[in-house]
Write a protein that holds these residues in place. Structure first.
Motif, PDB file in Angstrom:
ATOM      1  N   PRO A 154      47.351  30.380  44.107  1.00 24.74           N
ATOM      2  CA  PRO A 154      47.457  29.892  45.495  1.00 24.74           C
ATOM      3  C   PRO A 154      47.210  28.393  45.566  1.00 24.74           C
ATOM      4  O   PRO A 154      46.634  27.790  44.659  1.00 24.74           O
ATOM      5  CB  PRO A 154      46.352  30.666  46.221  1.00 24.74           C
ATOM      6  CG  PRO A 154      45.352  30.990  45.157  1.00 24.74           C
ATOM      7  CD  PRO A 154      46.148  31.198  43.893  1.00 24.74           C
ATOM      8  N   LYS A 155      47.657  27.777  46.643  1.00 31.63           N
ATOM      9  CA  LYS A 155      47.476  26.340  46.828  1.00 31.63           C
ATOM     10  C   LYS A 155      46.006  25.993  47.003  1.00 31.63           C
ATOM     11  O   LYS A 155      45.572  24.893  46.668  1.00 31.63           O
ATOM     12  CB  LYS A 155      48.275  25.865  48.041  1.00 31.63           C
ATOM     13  CG  LYS A 155      49.786  26.001  47.860  1.00 31.63           C
ATOM     14  CD  LYS A 155      50.537  25.564  49.110  1.00 31.63           C
ATOM     15  CE  LYS A 155      52.037  25.725  48.932  1.00 31.63           C
ATOM     16  NZ  LYS A 155      52.790  25.350  50.158  1.00 31.63           N
ATOM     17  N   SER A 156      45.251  26.924  47.561  1.00 32.57           N
ATOM     18  CA  SER A 156      43.812  26.753  47.698  1.00 32.57           C
ATOM     19  C   SER A 156      43.182  28.137  47.711  1.00 32.57           C
ATOM     20  O   SER A 156      43.878  29.144  47.770  1.00 32.57           O
ATOM     21  CB  SER A 156      43.467  26.003  49.001  1.00 32.57           C
ATOM     22  OG  SER A 156      43.764  26.827  50.126  1.00 32.57           O
ATOM     23  N   PHE A 158      41.587  29.630  50.017  1.00 37.61           N
ATOM     24  CA  PHE A 158      41.831  30.346  51.267  1.00 37.61           C
ATOM     25  C   PHE A 158      43.312  30.561  51.545  1.00 37.61           C
ATOM     26  O   PHE A 158      43.670  31.371  52.401  1.00 37.61           O
ATOM     27  CB  PHE A 158      41.179  29.597  52.439  1.00 37.61           C
ATOM     28  CG  PHE A 158      39.690  29.522  52.338  1.00 37.61           C
ATOM     29  CD1 PHE A 158      38.907  30.633  52.622  1.00 37.61           C
ATOM     30  CD2 PHE A 158      39.059  28.353  51.943  1.00 37.61           C
ATOM     31  CE1 PHE A 158      37.520  30.581  52.516  1.00 37.61           C
ATOM     32  CE2 PHE A 158      37.683  28.282  51.829  1.00 37.61           C
ATOM     33  CZ  PHE A 158      36.912  29.401  52.115  1.00 37.61           C
ATOM     34  N   ASP A 159      44.181  29.854  50.820  1.00 42.66           N
ATOM     35  CA  ASP A 159      45.617  30.024  51.040  1.00 42.66           C
ATOM     36  C   ASP A 159      46.068  31.433  50.671  1.00 42.66           C
ATOM     37  O   ASP A 159      46.990  31.979  51.277  1.00 42.66           O
ATOM     38  CB  ASP A 159      46.402  28.993  50.216  1.00 42.66           C
ATOM     39  CG  ASP A 159      47.892  29.044  50.504  1.00 42.66           C
ATOM     40  OD1 ASP A 159      48.284  28.798  51.659  1.00 42.66           O
ATOM     41  OD2 ASP A 159      48.667  29.358  49.587  1.00 42.66           O
ATOM     42  N   ALA A 160      45.412  32.030  49.680  1.00 48.31           N
ATOM     43  CA  ALA A 160      45.758  33.397  49.292  1.00 48.31           C
ATOM     44  C   ALA A 160      45.558  34.355  50.457  1.00 48.31           C
ATOM     45  O   ALA A 160      46.356  35.272  50.678  1.00 48.31           O
ATOM     46  CB  ALA A 160      44.895  33.833  48.106  1.00 48.31           C
ATOM     47  N   ALA A 162      45.541  33.385  53.663  1.00 41.87           N
ATOM     48  CA  ALA A 162      46.429  32.972  54.756  1.00 41.87           C
ATOM     49  C   ALA A 162      47.833  33.545  54.568  1.00 41.87           C
ATOM     50  O   ALA A 162      48.469  33.988  55.526  1.00 41.87           O
ATOM     51  CB  ALA A 162      46.486  31.452  54.841  1.00 41.87           C
ATOM     52  N   THR A 163      48.319  33.523  53.321  1.00 43.08           N
ATOM     53  CA  THR A 163      49.672  34.031  53.051  1.00 43.08           C
ATOM     54  C   THR A 163      49.696  35.532  52.847  1.00 43.08           C
ATOM     55  O   THR A 163      50.735  36.162  53.028  1.00 43.08           O
ATOM     56  CB  THR A 163      50.258  33.345  51.812  1.00 43.08           C
ATOM     57  OG1 THR A 163      49.429  33.627  50.670  1.00 43.08           O
ATOM     58  CG2 THR A 163      50.344  31.842  52.014  1.00 43.08           C
ATOM     59  N   ASP A 165      49.461  37.060  50.003  1.00 48.13           N
ATOM     60  CA  ASP A 165      50.088  37.409  48.731  1.00 48.13           C
ATOM     61  C   ASP A 165      49.106  38.243  47.913  1.00 48.13           C
ATOM     62  O   ASP A 165      48.037  37.764  47.524  1.00 48.13           O
ATOM     63  CB  ASP A 165      50.477  36.135  47.978  1.00 48.13           C
ATOM     64  CG  ASP A 165      51.296  36.431  46.733  1.00 48.13           C
ATOM     65  OD1 ASP A 165      50.817  37.188  45.868  1.00 48.13           O
ATOM     66  OD2 ASP A 165      52.425  35.904  46.619  1.00 48.13           O
ATOM     67  N   GLN A 168      47.983  36.918  44.441  1.00 49.94           N
ATOM     68  CA  GLN A 168      47.078  35.773  44.569  1.00 49.94           C
ATOM     69  C   GLN A 168      45.685  36.222  45.001  1.00 49.94           C
ATOM     70  O   GLN A 168      44.671  35.704  44.510  1.00 49.94           O
ATOM     71  CB  GLN A 168      47.642  34.768  45.572  1.00 49.94           C
ATOM     72  CG  GLN A 168      48.906  34.080  45.111  1.00 49.94           C
ATOM     73  CD  GLN A 168      49.411  33.055  46.108  1.00 49.94           C
ATOM     74  OE1 GLN A 168      48.862  32.919  47.204  1.00 49.94           O
ATOM     75  NE2 GLN A 168      50.463  32.329  45.739  1.00 49.94           N
TER      76      GLN A 168
END
Length: 464
Positions: A154-156, A158-160, A162-163, A165, A168
């Protein structure tokens, strides 16, 4: 309780209370599915307008998937306290997934060659409208091996979440669980907080699942209204072949594995009937992931094994998707009159094994993986445009894929638990004989579902 007085008569046992039939979740979902089919058939326009109900229910469930998986995996790994055991369980699970997934792929090829559902279809590939599947083809092309690996990161942190995925989230959860375990007592408070958060999320799911009949109604009304039952008639031989093959896989292959593990596949199917009907209505196995984790604990599987095997299985143990990919590939080849070579068959098996990973129960993901598989066959004997032949019925195939994936993951969890020596066989036999509904499993009086070793046994009336 035996010996309790009933109606003033000492010593007479109180009869077990039974929920009215109209309050039983699986009956509500079944009725909703039938009503959805009827609405979509008799009034397609109105049926299509009900799509938002199914989408809303799936969205509500999916918003809880990431935090539940995170809490379950982190707490499960930290509760084990032994990273060697975590690795051992993970390797056993992956070994089981690969063996059974390979069997599913081979069965798809075998049935495709014996039944030959596409023979006589005589489709002209030059007249197929590639624009109809352009979106799927572009997604498949972008999903190279390197892109797939990079997509795990993931990009960060918390991005996992948010998306949403799933792969992730698995990565972030495993890393967090390993670190929390390594910190020992210093992270004990964090582990307890994660445990409590998990209980909260499970109770939220308990509220959301009450809307399952509404979601199933909307999704089924839209499916029939949009595609029509006539689409199934057009390709009934393929649809029928896929459903029968999946059923035989569940009964023969998974049934044989279940027998070796000490339980009946038919009793298991009865035990998860609520989840099966919800998946049938929504075409996504993700909608019941939290419920399956709870039910596997109730079945006697240890908390640590459930927390590792079930979420991982949603990405790495997709039996229904594997059967579909090989069977559909052979159907398309036969439909346009292409004879595949042995090398192309081998490529299909290898590529399908890789592309199926990550199709984590999302509606339509199997169609994208099919596009990726076709694009990877040497010399491209079956153009991706040929997928237009099955585009109209993919929604109906998606339901069967999700159902088979769900059963396969449930069986895998029990098998790995027994393999690891952490299956409560007495509880397994007791619960199998007295299935409990989702409503009973996830309710206000559900005892701490996140505790190590699983929750307490369900309240089951004593046999008279």
């Amino acid at each position: 309780m035996h010996g309790a007085a009933t109606d003033g008569v000492p010593g007479k046992a109180a009869p077990a209370s039974h929920e009215p039939w109209y309050k039983v979740l699986y009956i509500q979902v079944l009725i909703a599915i039938l009503l959805g089919v009827a609405l979509g058939f008799f009034d397609p326009a109105t049926g299509k307008s009900m799509k938002w109900l199914g989408d809303a229910f799936i969205a509500l469930i999916k918003m809880m998937i990431a935090p539940i998986i995170f809490c379950t995996i982190v707490h499960g790994i930290a509760s084990i306290g032994d990273l060697k055991k975590v690795g051992r369980v993970g390797l056993k699970a992956l070994f089981y997934f690969e063996v059974v997934s390979t069997l599913a792929l081979l069965i798809g090829v075998l049935v495709g060659e014996v039944v030959r559902p596409g023979a006589g279809f005589n489709a002209d590939p030059t007249k197929l409208d590639a624009a109809k599947v352009a979106t799927y083809a572009s997604k498949a092309a972008a999903d190279s091996t390197v892109a797939h690996i990079l997509g795990l990161i993931p990009k960060s942190f918390f991005d996992a979440f948010a998306t949403g995925d799933l792969l992730q989230v698995l990565l972030v959860s495993i890393l967090t669980g390993v670190v929390v375990t390594g910190m020992g007592e210093r992270a004990a408070g964090i582990n307890r907080a994660i445990d409590t958060a998990g209980q909260i999320f499970f109770r939220i799911i308990g509220l959301i699942v009450k809307l399952a009949p509404v979601g199933a109604f909307g999704a089924m009304a839209y499916t029939i209204g949009e595609y029509g039952i006539g689409k199934v008639y057009d390709l009934a031989w393929l649809v029928g072949t896929f459903y029968v093959t999946s059923l035989l896989f569940v009964i023969v292959v998974l049934g044989g594995i279940a027998r070796v593990a000490g339980f009946s596949i038919f009793r298991f199917l009865a035990y998860i009937k609520d989840e099966l009907l919800i998946v049938l209505g929504t075409s996504s196995s993700e909608t019941v992931l939290p419920h399956m984790m709870t039910k596997m604990r109730r079945l006697g599987a240890s908390d640590s094994v459930v927390g590792l095997v079930v979420p991982t299985g949603y990405s790495f143990n997709l039996d229904g998707t594997n059967i579909y990919m090989t069977l559909a590939t052979l159907f398309l080849a036969q439909a346009i009159g292409v004879d595949l070579t042995f090398g192309q068959y081998a490529t299909i098996l290898i590529v399908a094994m890789l592309t199926s990973k990550g199709a984590s129960g999302v509606t339509g993901a199997g169609f994208i993986t099919l596009a990726a598989t076709l694009a990877a066959i040497p010399n491209n004997p079956v153009p991706v445009a040929a997928m237009t032949l099955v585009l109209g019925i993919d929604k109906f195939m998606s339901e069967c894929r999700a159902l088979t994936n769900l059963v396969g993951n449930g069986v895998a969890c029990v098998v790995v638990s027994r393999w690891e020596g952490e299956l409560d066989v007495a509880k397994l036999n007791q619960v199998m004989a007295n299935p409990v509904s989702i409503g009973t499993l996830i309710s206000d009086d559900t005892p701490e579902p996140m505790r190590t070793g699983g929750p307490a046994a369900p309240k089951i009336a004593a046999a008279e």
